[in-house]
Design a protein around this motif. Structure first.
Motif, PDB file in Angstrom:
ATOM      1  N   LEU A   1       0.978  -1.322  -0.073  1.00  0.00           N
ATOM      2  CA  LEU A   1      -0.150   0.089   0.236  1.00  0.00           C
ATOM      3  C   LEU A   1       0.821   1.303   0.055  1.00  0.00           C
ATOM      4  O   LEU A   1       1.113   1.760   1.047  1.00  0.00           O
ATOM      5  N   PRO A   2       1.583   1.717  -1.132  1.00  0.00           N
ATOM      6  CA  PRO A   2       1.606   2.963  -1.317  1.00  0.00           C
ATOM      7  C   PRO A   2       1.336   4.125  -0.518  1.00  0.00           C
ATOM      8  O   PRO A   2      -0.191   4.494  -0.896  1.00  0.00           O
ATOM      9  N   LEU A   3       1.808   4.812   0.379  1.00  0.00           N
ATOM     10  CA  LEU A   3       1.194   5.910   0.838  1.00  0.00           C
ATOM     11  C   LEU A   3       0.799   7.502   0.418  1.00  0.00           C
ATOM     12  O   LEU A   3       0.199   8.672  -0.525  1.00  0.00           O
TER      13      LEU A   3
ATOM     14  N   VAL B   1       0.085  11.485  11.422  1.00  0.00           N
ATOM     15  CA  VAL B   1       0.212  10.588  12.046  1.00  0.00           C
ATOM     16  C   VAL B   1       0.049   9.518  10.591  1.00  0.00           C
ATOM     17  O   VAL B   1       0.662   8.023  10.923  1.00  0.00           O
ATOM     18  N   LEU B   2      -0.231   9.724   9.964  1.00  0.00           N
ATOM     19  CA  LEU B   2      -0.808   9.142   8.838  1.00  0.00           C
ATOM     20  C   LEU B   2       0.837   8.944   7.958  1.00  0.00           C
ATOM     21  O   LEU B   2       1.467   8.078   7.429  1.00  0.00           O
ATOM     22  N   LEU B   3       1.775  10.282   8.307  1.00  0.00           N
ATOM     23  CA  LEU B   3       2.892  10.002   7.871  1.00  0.00           C
ATOM     24  C   LEU B   3       3.574   8.747   7.748  1.00  0.00           C
ATOM     25  O   LEU B   3       4.876   8.816   7.872  1.00  0.00           O
ATOM     26  N   SER B   4       3.345   9.060   9.752  1.00  0.00           N
ATOM     27  CA  SER B   4       3.989   7.881  10.781  1.00  0.00           C
ATOM     28  C   SER B   4       4.097   6.515  10.265  1.00  0.00           C
ATOM     29  O   SER B   4       4.705   5.772  10.916  1.00  0.00           O
TER      30      SER B   4
ATOM     31  N   ARG C   1      -0.386 -10.818   4.003  1.00  0.00           N
ATOM     32  CA  ARG C   1       0.368  -9.298   4.952  1.00  0.00           C
ATOM     33  C   ARG C   1      -0.065  -7.732   4.263  1.00  0.00           C
ATOM     34  O   ARG C   1       0.596  -7.719   2.569  1.00  0.00           O
ATOM     35  N   ILE C   2       0.444  -7.053   4.943  1.00  0.00           N
ATOM     36  CA  ILE C   2       0.135  -6.150   4.445  1.00  0.00           C
ATOM     37  C   ILE C   2       1.541  -4.565   4.520  1.00  0.00           C
ATOM     38  O   ILE C   2       1.294  -4.470   6.002  1.00  0.00           O
ATOM     39  N   LYS C   3       1.811  -4.463   3.540  1.00  0.00           N
ATOM     40  CA  LYS C   3       3.252  -3.676   4.126  1.00  0.00           C
ATOM     41  C   LYS C   3       3.208  -2.209   3.553  1.00  0.00           C
ATOM     42  O   LYS C   3       2.239  -2.089   2.634  1.00  0.00           O
ATOM     43  N   ILE C   4       2.800  -1.125   4.202  1.00  0.00           N
ATOM     44  CA  ILE C   4       1.980   0.220   3.991  1.00  0.00           C
ATOM     45  C   ILE C   4       4.260   1.279   4.202  1.00  0.00           C
ATOM     46  O   ILE C   4       4.497   1.049   4.733  1.00  0.00           O
ATOM     47  N   VAL C   5       3.958   1.706   3.007  1.00  0.00           N
ATOM     48  CA  VAL C   5       4.950   2.283   2.279  1.00  0.00           C
ATOM     49  C   VAL C   5       5.293   3.341   2.152  1.00  0.00           C
ATOM     50  O   VAL C   5       4.037   4.000   1.522  1.00  0.00           O
TER      51      VAL C   5
END
Length: 105
Positions: A41-43, A82-85, A101-105
């Motif tokens: 999930l690219p932020l 909070v979202l950036l962290s 497995r979800i990786k937030i990048v």
């Protein structure tokens, strides 16, 4: 690839069959083993999509009465922090038949 073109073609076909057999073997999921699903999930893309709504939220927040003297700008900036962290967070969700497995990048 030395030799005649027919021999070279036969060599390539044999290599393709070995690769296909190896690939089928690696991706086969045995019964009883949970399937592992990996998501990314690219932020940055999410921020670009949601940025117009942040400006609308800020405009609405300026005209809303805020309890306890909280500044609307400070509230919006706190949500952004909070979202950036969240970058680098890995979330594992376990279901009976799959492991997600979800990786937030």
């Amino acid at each position: 690839m030395s030799g005649t073109p027919i021999r070279a073609l036969a060599t390539l076909q044999a290599r393709a069959m070995r690769t296909a057999r190896h690939h089928r073997r690696r991706t086969h999921v045995r019964s009883g083993e949970p399937r592992v699903v990996r998501l990314w999930l690219p932020l940055t893309a999410l921020f670009l999509i949601l940025s117009p709504f942040a400006f609308l939220l800020l405009i609405v927040a300026v005209f809303m009465p805020w309890p306890r003297g909280i500044s609307p700008l400070d509230a919006v900036l706190a949500v952004g922090r909070v979202l950036l962290s969240l970058g680098g967070t890995e979330v594992d969700v376990q279901a009976p038949d799959a492991l997600v497995r979800i990786k937030i990048v």
